[in-house]
Enzyme design. Structure first.
Site, mmCIF file in Angstrom:
data_model
loop_
_atom_site.group_PDB
_atom_site.id
_atom_site.type_symbol
_atom_site.label_atom_id
_atom_site.label_comp_id
_atom_site.label_asym_id
_atom_site.label_seq_id
_atom_site.Cartn_x
_atom_site.Cartn_y
_atom_site.Cartn_z
ATOM 1 N N SER A 177 -28.390 0.512 -26.442
ATOM 2 C CA SER A 177 -27.369 -0.031 -25.556
ATOM 3 C C SER A 177 -26.101 0.810 -25.529
ATOM 4 O O SER A 177 -25.355 0.740 -24.561
ATOM 5 C CB SER A 177 -27.041 -1.476 -25.936
ATOM 6 N N HIS A 205 -31.988 -3.476 -21.851
ATOM 7 C CA HIS A 205 -31.473 -2.556 -20.829
ATOM 8 C C HIS A 205 -32.575 -1.867 -20.022
ATOM 9 O O HIS A 205 -32.281 -1.070 -19.142
ATOM 10 C CB HIS A 205 -30.567 -1.510 -21.476
ATOM 11 N N LYS A 236 -28.702 -9.128 -17.736
ATOM 12 C CA LYS A 236 -28.295 -7.774 -17.347
ATOM 13 C C LYS A 236 -28.889 -7.451 -15.979
ATOM 14 O O LYS A 236 -28.404 -7.961 -14.977
ATOM 15 C CB LYS A 236 -28.642 -6.811 -18.464
HETATM 16 C C1 LIG Z 1 -27.157 -7.593 -24.524
HETATM 17 C C2 LIG Z 1 -28.178 -7.360 -25.579
HETATM 18 C C3 LIG Z 1 -28.742 -8.421 -26.284
HETATM 19 C C4 LIG Z 1 -28.213 -9.835 -26.171
HETATM 20 O O1 LIG Z 1 -28.637 -10.419 -25.001
HETATM 21 P P1 LIG Z 1 -27.790 -11.649 -24.418
HETATM 22 O O2 LIG Z 1 -28.700 -12.274 -23.444
HETATM 23 O O3 LIG Z 1 -26.575 -11.049 -23.813
HETATM 24 O O4 LIG Z 1 -27.475 -12.528 -25.579
HETATM 25 C C5 LIG Z 1 -29.770 -8.174 -27.162
HETATM 26 N N1 LIG Z 1 -30.222 -6.913 -27.354
HETATM 27 C C6 LIG Z 1 -29.680 -5.857 -26.718
HETATM 28 C C7 LIG Z 1 -30.227 -4.501 -26.972
HETATM 29 C C8 LIG Z 1 -28.647 -6.055 -25.819
HETATM 30 O O5 LIG Z 1 -28.103 -5.016 -25.202
#
Ligand SMILES: *Cc1c(COP(=O)(O)O)cnc(C)c1O
Length: 384
Positions: A177, A205, A236
């Site tokens: 990320s 992602h 996302k």
């Molecule tokens: C954003 C993210 C999460 C958390 O997901 P949410 O739905 O925002 O709680 C978990 N793992 C990674 C790699 C992320 O980038």
């Protein structure tokens, strides 16, 4: 040391340039932000396909709320599991090509359920050092022995598997990320198959962005195996909220039976599942959006010229621009902000010390001139 010395603790954070401020946004997420009554061009969101404001997603959310109400009223195992949740799980399993999927309220909660369900005391979790914080927390919560390996180091994973006790679980982000690079999943899966281990992939992602029709990082590599457990998040690229875990039917049933952050929480509002069903259809038909994203990436590199050397190699929507020091990254982000550009500076502990960076997030919702504006501003500013 006192339990109430928050003032001193906050001062220590400030001393290290680690105090965070929240930016109060007066606009929907997307490129056209508004902060303090001023327009800002945002490269700060993870809505990679621009679906958060798609009329069909908004309408599905509205219609879902009218039909199903505001909330689920209970956890899934008590009385909160409604038809839209069930249909979403079926759609996610079909879309990812995995036998069964379980829907969670957030990715953080999905990860907190997965590792403790798969490994416990006496078992071994083998984790990439750059994994997302939620996976770090989940590994600790599992009470398994945790071995963290240098980022993407397949040989180190092989050694850790040789030495591991109990059940073995390797866990990695699919797309990292803060770096935007893709994990060496074919090699990791090969090792897991040889060592009777599970491979948990957190594709927060990659889902919606990578692979055939946005099916994610497993599709990107053409991987399928009973040793895989896949976590996709839905806040996302999917533009809404939530997450899912997919894999073999028995593994998912076990997760449903034992995952504490699944059992002991109220189900997400069913309208969220309705919105996600609409979003999933748009992801599936979203090749043009993904092509726009790819074109933006190439345009940014080309327009940056020599400054493109500061970009880490990334085939994804995350384009990190390496700066180094904490104070320098804050200053650069502030100067961009003064020019109407919003690009978050990322500092330790989110990234290793000395590697503070701007995290440029591209979206299909950006237009070409947005990319050009960012590149022009960065080209004119020294990095440190
Ligand atoms: C954003 C993210 C999460 C958390 O997901 P949410 O739905 O925002 O709680 C978990 N793992 C990674 C790699 C992320 O980038």
């Amino acid at each position: 040391m006192s339990a109430t010395d928050f003032r001193a603790r906050l001062a220590a954070l400030a001393e290290q340039d680690l105090l965070r401020r929240r930016t109060l946004l007066d606009a929907p997420c997307g490129p056209d932000a508004e902060v303090d009554g001023r327009p800002l061009l945002s490269f700060a969101g993870n809505d990679y396909l621009g679906l958060a404001n798609h009329p069909m997603v908004i309408e599905a959310l509205r219609a879902g709320a009218s039909r199903w109400g505001g909330g689920a009223g209970a956890s899934h195992l008590v009385s909160g599991h409604q038809r839209p949740h069930e249909e979403l799980e079926e759609a996610l399993a079909r879309f990812t090509g995995l036998p069964r999927a379980l829907f969670f309220s957030t990715g953080y909660m999905a990860n907190l359920a997965v590792l403790p369900a798969l490994a416990g005391r006496g078992d071994t979790v083998i984790a990439d050092r750059l994994n997302h914080a939620s996976l770090v927390d989940a590994a600790l919560l599992s009470r398994a022995t945790v071995r963290r390996y240098p980022h993407a180091d397949v040989a180190a994973v092989a050694r850790a598997l040789e030495a591991a006790e109990g059940r073995k679980v390797v866990v990695s982000d699919g797309v990292f990320s803060m770096d935007g690079d893709i994990a060496p999943l074919p090699e990791l899966l090969g090792l897991c198959e040889r060592h009777d281990a599970l491979l948990v992939v957190d594709d927060a992602h990659g889902f919606g962005v990578l692979g055939s029709q946005g099916r994610g990082v497993l599709s990107h590599f053409g991987l399928s195996s009973p040793h895989l457990v896949y976590v996709g998040t839905l806040g996302k690229a999917a533009g809404v909220a939530g997450a899912f875990v997919a894999g073999q039917p028995d593994a998912i049933e076990w997760l449903m039976q034992t995952g504490r952050s699944y059992r002991y929480t109220t189900a997400a509002p069913p309208a969220i599942a309705c919105a996600l069903l609409a979003s999933l259809a748009l992801i599936e038909q979203g090749d043009a959006l993904r092509a726009t994203l790819t074109a933006h990436r190439a345009r940014l590199r080309a327009a940056l010229g020599l400054h493109a050397r500061a970009l880490l190699a990334s085939e994804t929507a995350i384009q990190p621009y390496l700066v180094g020091g904490n104070a320098q990254v804050v200053e650069l982000a502030d100067r961009l902000r003064a020019r109407g550009l919003w690009v978050p500076g990322i500092r330790p502990p989110t990234v290793p010390a000395g590697t503070a960076r701007l995290r440029i997030s591209l979206s299909a919702a950006h237009r070409d001139e947005h990319i050009d504006l960012l590149a022009a501003a960065l080209s004119e500013m020294p990095r440190g």
